[in-house]
Each structure stands twice: as structure tokens, then as C-alpha cells.
Enzyme design. Structure first.
Site, short mmCIF file in Angstrom:
data_model
loop_
_atom_site.label_atom_id
_atom_site.label_comp_id
_atom_site.label_asym_id
_atom_site.label_seq_id
_atom_site.Cartn_x
_atom_site.Cartn_y
_atom_site.Cartn_z
N GLU A 1 -2.44 7.68 -4.77
CA GLU A 1 -2.80 7.07 -6.05
C GLU A 1 -4.28 7.16 -6.40
O GLU A 1 -4.65 7.06 -7.57
CB GLU A 1 -2.39 5.59 -6.06
CG GLU A 1 -3.25 4.71 -5.15
CD GLU A 1 -2.86 3.22 -5.19
OE1 GLU A 1 -1.65 2.93 -5.12
OE2 GLU A 1 -3.77 2.38 -5.29
N ARG B 1 0.86 -1.19 0.00
CA ARG B 1 0.00 0.00 0.00
C ARG B 1 0.89 1.24 0.00
O ARG B 1 1.91 1.28 0.70
CB ARG B 1 -0.92 0.03 1.23
CG ARG B 1 -2.10 -0.91 1.16
CD ARG B 1 -3.13 -0.49 0.09
NE ARG B 1 -4.27 -1.38 0.03
CZ ARG B 1 -4.36 -2.45 -0.76
NH1 ARG B 1 -3.37 -2.77 -1.58
NH2 ARG B 1 -5.46 -3.20 -0.76
N ASP C 1 4.47 -0.16 -7.07
CA ASP C 1 3.19 -0.53 -7.70
C ASP C 1 2.06 0.25 -7.06
O ASP C 1 0.93 0.24 -7.55
CB ASP C 1 2.94 -2.04 -7.55
CG ASP C 1 1.68 -2.48 -8.28
OD1 ASP C 1 1.56 -2.16 -9.48
OD2 ASP C 1 0.81 -3.11 -7.66
N HIS D 1 -0.79 0.04 -9.57
CA HIS D 1 -1.50 -0.95 -8.75
C HIS D 1 -1.96 -2.12 -9.63
O HIS D 1 -3.14 -2.46 -9.68
CB HIS D 1 -2.70 -0.29 -8.05
CG HIS D 1 -3.01 -0.95 -6.74
ND1 HIS D 1 -3.24 -0.24 -5.59
CD2 HIS D 1 -3.13 -2.26 -6.40
CE1 HIS D 1 -3.49 -1.09 -4.60
NE2 HIS D 1 -3.43 -2.31 -5.07
#
Ligand code: NAD
Length: 352
Positions: A259, A230, A254, A291
Site C-alpha cells: 500500500e 497491517r 483496509d 487505511h
């Protein structure tokens, strides 16, 4: 059972389509994210199904509860975007605790290999018939020390990949366990000893900004940080500072703490206002994916299967084995926790 799905993409709709009509399920897919402004779309539905960047705060829960929505089904593992305390006693929350830990673990290694062996640079060069190797020197993973923070399902899958590469694995978790060939050590030792640090713990009050100026200072010069867990586990400003100071050798992200307004959408024709992300992306030693670690066929099938099972269990009044409740997660004196972790409806609920 009418369920409103938020923040859906084509791949979600394809994965859930086979379940339309099953045992009376009626599925409505919205592309928009759930937030206080869009919660109105859930009026008339029995449940909502949400993903990682939907905002399920107290205001949204208040609205959903007012519309008679009884279930929030997360089609992901993490639940940091849901105000569980606000949901308690009003709307049940279920999640998909495991689908394919391999999907995320393999993406973690893919990011690392891409970054360290400069695959992304080479790909662009050779398409332009530029066969120069200048600047493409990487390093062997064999014999290097990888520090894994969080040794749950994904952490374990990643560890087994690392062992395949002949890496030394150091690990840290708040729950003590034994994994063959892995040495558990205090967090500070992981910071000090790791050539690569990989984050696989959940985002909680204890883990917010786990990677910050102070922890970065303890790390080896040239450390590679990879985050497929996260975004807010890392203080992005401090990460950027560490990269500018040449302390951090590479970052593979990622996930990103801000985000939710950007990831999963195409902003290629827009001016992005997030200066920290924009600066990170310009760095030659930073790779960002949006993500995407979960995105495999196997994971999508697993997510749909478990989400539908969770929804049916709830409406057919079966045991909710995948319920998340802030009392259980808070490790307090929750009766359900004491009886059997995750089993049955919470006895403290004022069931309607
Ligand atoms: P898991 O519950 O199996 O494992 C999490 C581990 O973290 C557990 O062993 C737990 O004890 C440990 N942990 C909890 N608090 C900790 C702390 N303060 N310090 C160190 N360890 C701690 O979860 P999982 O399935 O392995 O998933 C891990 C995380 O990956 C999820 O929380 C989620 O945020 C993230 N995730 C990302 C994607 C993606 O697409 N990028 C997909 C799925 C999951």
C-alpha cells in the site's frame, strides 16, 4: 524543539495546529513521505514525526542521526516501518499505542456489513433508480462464528461489537487472557471453524503472511476475511487465488501489503501498475478502503494529544512511557523490560 512532520494531510495539520508554539514546539508539515531521498528535509530539525507508510529504514536513520535528529515520533500504533535495531542507541522512537481502538473496530464491522449486505452495490444502484434486489442477498451475522486473531485493544473492542450482534467468538493470541463469552483456541481451529476471520495482531516476523495458501486451505468454504491491521499479514497473491477458486467468500481490506506507494493518494487518473491490487479491486466480493480505519475525529485528537505529549516528554527529559525499543519488543533480557514494561529511558543507551 523543531519537528518535521512527514506524509501529512489536511486533517493532520488541523489536528496538530493547536499545539504550534506550545512549550517551544515548532512544527513543519511536509506532504511528502519520509524515505532515503526525502530525509534531507529533516536537516536542522530535532525530531521527525511519521506515519504508517513513511520508510524509516537503516539508511534513513543513518541520515537522520547525522543531521542530529534525536527523536522519531510515530503518530500511529504500529512500528513495523521503523528499523528499531538501527535506531537503537542513536535515535529514540515513540509511538501512540492507543488512540481510539473503537475507530478501527467500528470500521472493521462497517466493512463487513457493507460487504455482506451489499450496501456499496445498493448505494450505486438506487442512485440510478435501479431498485432491483438481484444479487444483493447477504447472510445474518447472528449465530455465526467470528475468529479474532489478536485480542489487544482493537481486537477486544471488535469482539464486544460482535457479541452485540449475537455472534460466537473464537479468539487466538500469543498472550493468554480471559474475555467473557470468548473461547480461546489454537489458530488452526480458528481457521477451521470461523465464518468470518478478523485480523488484529501486529505485523511481526511471526505474523508476516499469516494468511497464505496453506492457512486458506484449512478455512471453511465461503470464509470472509477482514484485515484492518497491517497488509502483509496476508499474502495477497494467495488471497487472490483463494477468491478465484471460490474458497474465500469475501475479503474486506483496509490495508494492503504494497500500500505504501498508493494509499492516501489520488491515482484515479493514472494507470496503476500493481496487478494484484487491480485484480482484487475488480472482484465483486472484495472491498478495499485505503487505511482509513483510524480516521475519526476522536482518533485524530487522541493521536495529536499523545504525539505532542511524547515529544514534550522526550525533550523535557521525562519518562518515555510510549518508547518502542527492539530490545524490549524482542522479549530478550532487556533490563528495562524486566524492571517495568515501558517505563523510563533504557539504561543501555549511550545518552548524549
Ligand atoms: P495491541 O498491542 O493492543 O494488541 C495486539 C495484540 O496482538 C496483543 O494482544 C498481542 O499479544 C497480539 N499478538 C502479537 N503477536 C501475535 C501473534 N503472532 N498472533 C496472535 N496475536 C498476536 O494493538 P492494537 O491497538 O489492538 O492494534 C492492533 C493492530 O492494528 C496494530 O498492530 C496495527 O497494525 C493495527 N492498526 C490499524 C489501524 C488502521 O487504521 N487500519 C489503526 C491502528 C492500528
Amino acid at each position: 524543539m523543531k519537528i518535521a512532520f512527514f506524509d501529512t494531510k489536511e486533517y493532520d495539520r488541523q489536528a496538530f495546529a493547536p499545539y504550534e508554539g506550545k512549550a517551544g514546539l515548532r512544527l513543519q508539515f511536509y506532504e511528502t513521505k519520509l524515505c532515503p531521498d526525502t530525509a534531507e528535509l529533516a536537516r536542522g530539525f530535532d525530531g521527525v514525526c511519521v506515519f504508517v507508510n513513511d520508510c524509516v529504514n537503516a539508511a534513513v536513520i543513518e541520515k537522520l542521526s547525522g543531521f542530529g535528529v534525536r527523536l522519531i515520533a510515530l503518530r500511529c500504533a504500529g512500528y513495523n516501518n521503523v528499523d528499531l535495531a538501527a535506531a537503537f542507541g542513536r535515535i529514540h522512537v515513540v509511538r501512540v499505542p492507543a488512540y481510539s481502538p473503537h475507530a478501527v473496530a467500528e470500521h472493521t464491522m462497517a466493512l463487513l456489513l457493507c460487504s455482506i449486505r451489499r450496501i456499496h452495490k445498493a448505494y450505486i444502484r438506487t442512485r440510478d433508480f435501479n431498485f432491483s434486489l438481484r444479487g444483493l442477498t447477504g447472510f445474518d451475522f447472528y449465530g455465526k462464528t467470528v475468529g479474532v486473531i489478536g485480542t489487544g485493544k482493537i481486537g477486544k473492542a471488535f469482539i464486544s461489537i460482535c457479541k452485540g450482534f449475537g455472534m460466537q467468538v473464537l479468539a487466538y493470541d500469543i498472550v493468554l487472557s480471559k474475555i467473557e463469552g470468548v473461547r480461546f483456541a489454537p489458530l488452526d481451529e480458528l481457521f477451521r471453524e470461523s465464518d468470518i476471520l478478523s485480523l488484529h495482531c501486529p505485523l511481526t516476523a511471526d505474523t508476516v503472511h499469516l494468511i497464505n495458501r496453506e492457512s486458506i486451505e484449512k478455512m471453511k468454504k465461503g470464509v470472509v476475511i477482514v484485515n484492518t491491521s497491517r497488509g502483509a499479514l496476508i499474502d495477497s497473491e494467495d488471497l487472490l487465488a483463494g477468491i478465484k477458486e471460490r474458497k474465500i467468500g469475501a475479503a474486506c481490506l483496509d490495508v494492503y501489503e504494497e500500500e505504501s506507494d498508493l494509499f492516501f493518494e489520488d491515482f484515479s487518473g493514472h494507470i496503476v501498475n500493481d496487478d494484484t491490487l487491480a485484480r482484487l479491486i475488480t472482484m465483486p466480493n472484495v472491498i478495499v478502503t485505503s487505511h482509513q480505519a483510524f480516521l475519526t475525529e476522536e482518533a485524530l485528537r487522541g493521536i495529536a494529544e499523545t504525539t505532542v505529549a511524547n515529544i514534550l516528554d522526550f525533550f523535557q527529559k521525562q519518562e518515555l512511557s510510549n518508547e518502542v525499543c527492539y530490545r524490549c519488543s524482542g522479549h530478550d533480557s532487556c533490563q528495562k523490560k524486566q524492571e517495568k514494561d515501558g517505563a523510563g529511558p533504557c539504561p543501555d543507551w549511550p545518552e548524549k
